[in-house]
Design a protein around this motif. Structure first.
Motif, PDB file in Angstrom:
ATOM      1  N   LYS A   8       0.852  -1.023  -0.108  1.00  0.00           N
ATOM      2  CA  LYS A   8       0.040  -0.121  -0.065  1.00  0.00           C
ATOM      3  C   LYS A   8       0.960   1.230  -0.026  1.00  0.00           C
ATOM      4  N   VAL A   9       0.555   2.102  -0.765  1.00  0.00           N
ATOM      5  CA  VAL A   9       1.698   3.473  -1.110  1.00  0.00           C
ATOM      6  C   VAL A   9       1.286   4.257   0.143  1.00  0.00           C
ATOM      7  N   CYS A  10       1.959   4.274   0.950  1.00  0.00           N
ATOM      8  CA  CYS A  10       1.553   5.112   2.262  1.00  0.00           C
ATOM      9  C   CYS A  10       2.907   5.449   3.173  1.00  0.00           C
ATOM     10  N   ALA A  11       3.049   6.522   3.596  1.00  0.00           N
ATOM     11  CA  ALA A  11       4.274   6.930   4.597  1.00  0.00           C
ATOM     12  C   ALA A  11       4.058   6.136   5.924  1.00  0.00           C
ATOM     13  N   GLY A  12       2.710   5.681   6.387  1.00  0.00           N
ATOM     14  CA  GLY A  12       2.579   5.055   7.495  1.00  0.00           C
ATOM     15  C   GLY A  12       2.924   5.908   8.660  1.00  0.00           C
ATOM     16  N   GLY A  13       2.577   7.237   8.738  1.00  0.00           N
ATOM     17  CA  GLY A  13       2.449   7.903   9.793  1.00  0.00           C
ATOM     18  C   GLY A  13       1.166   8.130  10.480  1.00  0.00           C
ATOM     19  N   LEU A  14       1.143   7.321  11.702  1.00  0.00           N
ATOM     20  CA  LEU A  14      -0.211   7.159  12.192  1.00  0.00           C
ATOM     21  C   LEU A  14      -0.259   8.368  13.506  1.00  0.00           C
ATOM     22  N   THR A  15      -1.052   9.227  13.367  1.00  0.00           N
ATOM     23  CA  THR A  15      -0.936  10.388  14.441  1.00  0.00           C
ATOM     24  C   THR A  15      -1.727   9.740  15.530  1.00  0.00           C
ATOM     25  N   VAL A  16      -1.680  10.429  16.770  1.00  0.00           N
ATOM     26  CA  VAL A  16      -2.129  10.111  18.086  1.00  0.00           C
ATOM     27  C   VAL A  16      -3.461   9.944  17.959  1.00  0.00           C
ATOM     28  N   LYS A  17      -4.351  10.887  17.222  1.00  0.00           N
ATOM     29  CA  LYS A  17      -5.805  10.698  17.084  1.00  0.00           C
ATOM     30  C   LYS A  17      -6.311   9.487  16.442  1.00  0.00           C
TER      31      LYS A  17
ATOM     32  N   GLN B 137       6.921   0.757  14.868  1.00  0.00           N
ATOM     33  CA  GLN B 137       8.191   0.740  14.400  1.00  0.00           C
ATOM     34  C   GLN B 137       9.040   1.880  14.891  1.00  0.00           C
ATOM     35  N   ARG B 138       8.267   3.079  15.490  1.00  0.00           N
ATOM     36  CA  ARG B 138       9.036   4.145  16.104  1.00  0.00           C
ATOM     37  C   ARG B 138       8.043   5.001  16.505  1.00  0.00           C
ATOM     38  N   THR B 139       8.462   5.781  17.629  1.00  0.00           N
ATOM     39  CA  THR B 139       7.308   6.747  18.397  1.00  0.00           C
ATOM     40  C   THR B 139       8.145   8.107  18.058  1.00  0.00           C
ATOM     41  N   VAL B 140       7.338   9.174  17.546  1.00  0.00           N
ATOM     42  CA  VAL B 140       7.818  10.393  17.235  1.00  0.00           C
ATOM     43  C   VAL B 140       7.375  11.622  18.211  1.00  0.00           C
ATOM     44  N   ARG B 141       8.360  12.207  18.645  1.00  0.00           N
ATOM     45  CA  ARG B 141       8.112  13.461  19.437  1.00  0.00           C
ATOM     46  C   ARG B 141       8.442  14.637  19.173  1.00  0.00           C
ATOM     47  N   SER B 142       8.962  14.716  17.940  1.00  0.00           N
ATOM     48  CA  SER B 142       9.323  16.155  17.536  1.00  0.00           C
ATOM     49  C   SER B 142       9.302  16.278  16.157  1.00  0.00           C
ATOM     50  N   LEU B 143       9.163  17.443  15.418  1.00  0.00           N
ATOM     51  CA  LEU B 143       9.016  17.591  13.903  1.00  0.00           C
ATOM     52  C   LEU B 143      10.003  18.529  13.491  1.00  0.00           C
TER      53      LEU B 143
ATOM     54  N   VAL C 127      13.481  22.738  14.223  1.00  0.00           N
ATOM     55  CA  VAL C 127      12.829  21.687  14.662  1.00  0.00           C
ATOM     56  C   VAL C 127      11.912  22.110  15.886  1.00  0.00           C
ATOM     57  N   LEU C 128      10.814  21.541  15.737  1.00  0.00           N
ATOM     58  CA  LEU C 128       9.709  21.945  16.708  1.00  0.00           C
ATOM     59  C   LEU C 128       9.578  20.856  17.866  1.00  0.00           C
ATOM     60  N   PRO C 129      10.230  21.053  19.059  1.00  0.00           N
ATOM     61  CA  PRO C 129      10.403  19.968  20.038  1.00  0.00           C
ATOM     62  C   PRO C 129       9.164  19.688  20.781  1.00  0.00           C
ATOM     63  N   GLY C 130       9.005  18.447  21.130  1.00  0.00           N
ATOM     64  CA  GLY C 130       7.872  18.175  21.954  1.00  0.00           C
ATOM     65  C   GLY C 130       8.142  17.024  23.361  1.00  0.00           C
ATOM     66  N   LYS C 131       7.405  17.004  24.029  1.00  0.00           N
ATOM     67  CA  LYS C 131       7.689  16.008  25.149  1.00  0.00           C
ATOM     68  C   LYS C 131       7.173  14.609  25.065  1.00  0.00           C
ATOM     69  N   ASP C 132       5.840  14.770  24.322  1.00  0.00           N
ATOM     70  CA  ASP C 132       5.057  13.477  24.452  1.00  0.00           C
ATOM     71  C   ASP C 132       4.953  13.072  22.668  1.00  0.00           C
ATOM     72  N   PRO C 133       4.396  11.848  22.743  1.00  0.00           N
ATOM     73  CA  PRO C 133       4.399  11.140  21.194  1.00  0.00           C
ATOM     74  C   PRO C 133       3.445  12.182  20.559  1.00  0.00           C
ATOM     75  N   ILE C 134       3.642  12.209  19.283  1.00  0.00           N
ATOM     76  CA  ILE C 134       2.778  13.129  18.317  1.00  0.00           C
ATOM     77  C   ILE C 134       2.360  11.907  17.041  1.00  0.00           C
ATOM     78  N   CYS C 135       3.275  11.150  16.823  1.00  0.00           N
ATOM     79  CA  CYS C 135       2.942  10.357  15.653  1.00  0.00           C
ATOM     80  C   CYS C 135       3.785   9.044  15.954  1.00  0.00           C
ATOM     81  N   TYR C 136       3.108   7.918  15.498  1.00  0.00           N
ATOM     82  CA  TYR C 136       3.680   6.482  15.432  1.00  0.00           C
ATOM     83  C   TYR C 136       4.022   6.005  14.035  1.00  0.00           C
ATOM     84  N   MET C 137       5.106   5.408  13.790  1.00  0.00           N
ATOM     85  CA  MET C 137       5.435   5.059  12.536  1.00  0.00           C
ATOM     86  C   MET C 137       5.235   3.768  12.470  1.00  0.00           C
ATOM     87  N   VAL C 138       4.628   3.266  11.386  1.00  0.00           N
ATOM     88  CA  VAL C 138       4.132   2.021  11.074  1.00  0.00           C
ATOM     89  C   VAL C 138       4.519   1.598   9.478  1.00  0.00           C
TER      90      VAL C 138
END
Ligand SMILES: Cc1cc2nc3c(=O)[nH]c(=O)nc-3n(C[C@H](O)[C@H](O)[C@H](O)COP(=O)(O)OP(=O)(O)OC[C@H]3O[C@@H](n4cnc5c(N)ncnc54)[C@H](O)[C@@H]3O)c2cc1C
Length: 367
Positions: A40-49, A63-69, A80-91
């Protein structure tokens, strides 16, 4: 063959619908044109919502938990927009989709491959489909078969759909300057370039919400060369995204569209998984209500979709302004007044409209 509900497609929208239906004891047949796992053509970024919208944990396929952009405008002014908590999950989409399908089958849905759907006839009592595997009759049909939906085409529902476009590729390995989750705005007209680090590779791509914008493989190669210091993308492929869902009206009857089939991708960032999951679940809910009370499934689905339609329209207006004035949009995005509440809002799983209100409230509180 007869069943209560047929769900066409076995991607995230249809699995979400079929999972809820099967969990409530409804006989549900899930059809896809291919066996899983499939590409499936998709970047696989699954947001928190999006993750929160799922009825089960997806821990095993994250595969990976993202906290900053990391963001830039035309690859200049990297911030870099830093963050403390997860904002996205990579699958990885094939693994994620297979996992969702397995959960859905465990919940009681029956999965079958049909290569071709030739016709769909809706009557007052039900829906009849003719497929290469014979005729299938059901009380309700949920068409969640992606952007090129055969159900949409055969039933003539939602002809006003519009299309965005994305091209993705893979860069093997993770370089020293790991991009994490990066968006490079205005790299293409009406969109951006992305670089998402996974476990052992980087998914790179270009997205535009404008169907008239041409993105060539060479554009992606140029972007990746500059973004990742001379790297070359492999496994390059492009695909459309279904946009324009703020105009989707299910109308009346027994055929409901969900996910990309109903144009429910957020035009601003091309995020489609969240609305695919939410709309699939809302469609399931409308069908269950119709079976229980005799109300019209499409009508209650239309009401249930109102917040999504509002959200998509707001995203489209925001996108129109943002991509027309990318320098201004970028300056706003990276200003402390927006950055802090936006990152906090992402981590709390807020949709766009709530995010902007959150930023507004934060800003008001400071003056
Ligand atoms: C390049 C690119 C990158 C993207 N990156 C992201 C991202 O990082 N995050 C995000 O949230 N969204 C992203 N999206 C959007 C996201 O991929 C889609 O919005 C999402 O997959 C929609 O889910 P869906 O269930 O509606 O459809 P799909 O995931 O497309 O699933 C449809 C299913 O229907 C099946 N099907 C199709 N036709 C038939 C038929 N005739 N009969 C039976 N079955 C059929 C297909 O095999 C498929 O399994 C991206 C899209 C693109 C193109």
């Amino acid at each position: 063959m007869k069943t209560d509900v047929v769900v066409v497609g076995a991607g995230p929208a249809e699995c979400a619908a079929a999972y809820d239906l099967a969990s409530r004891g409804v006989h549900v047949l899930l059809l896809d044109r291919t066996e899983f796992p499939r590409k499936k053509v998709c970047a696989g970024g699954l947001t928190v919502k999006a993750r929160r919208a799922l009825p089960y944990s997806i821990e095993p396929v994250v595969q990976r938990t993202v906290r900053s952009l990391a963001v830039s405008c035309r690859l200049r002014r990297q911030r870099v927009l830093p963050g403390k908590d997860p904002i996205c999950y990579m699958v990885d989409r094939p693994a994620f989709d297979l996992f969702c399908l397995q959960q859905t089958i465990t919940a009681g849905a029956v999965f079958k491959v049909v290569e071709r759907i030739d016709s769909i006839v809706e009557s007052r009592g039900g829906v009849r489909m003719i497929t290469d595997r014979g005729s299938i009759c059901c009380r309700y049909l949920i068409g969640a078969d992606g952007v090129h939906s055969r159900v949409r085409l055969l039933t003539g529902r939602f002809e006003a759909i519009r299309f965005g476009f994305g091209v993705e590729g893979i860069v093997a390995g993770l370089p020293g300057n790991d991009p994490g989750m990066g968006f490079d705005f205005d790299r293409v007209g009406g969109g951006y370039g992305w670089a998402f680090s996974k476990k052992d590779h980087i998914n790179v791509g270009l997205y535009t919400l404008r169907s008239q914008t041409l993105i060539r493989h060479q554009d992606l190669a140029d972007y990746v060369f500059r973004r990742l210091g001379g790297a070359t993308p492999g496994q390059v492929s492009g695909y459309r995204l279904g946009i324009g869902g703020w105009r989707y009206r299910p109308g009346q009857g027994r055929v409901l569209l969900a996910g990309d089939a109903a144009g429910l991708v957020d035009p601003l960032l091309g995020e489609g998984l969240y609305h695919a999951i939410v709309s699939g679940r809302k469609a399931a809910r409308a069908v269950v209500d119709a079976m229980d009370t005799g109300c019209d499934a499409c009508r209650s689905y239309e009401t249930a979709l109102t917040p999504i339609r509002r959200e998509l329209l707001f995203a489209m207006i925001t996108a129109a302004v943002f991509y027309r004035l990318p320098d201004l949009g970028f300056a706003l995005l990276t200003s402390p007044a927006a950055r802090i509440p936006l990152m906090g809002g992402f981590a709390r799983g807020m949709p766009l409209l709530a995010l902007v209100l959150n930023a507004y409230r934060f800003w008001l509180g400071r003056i």
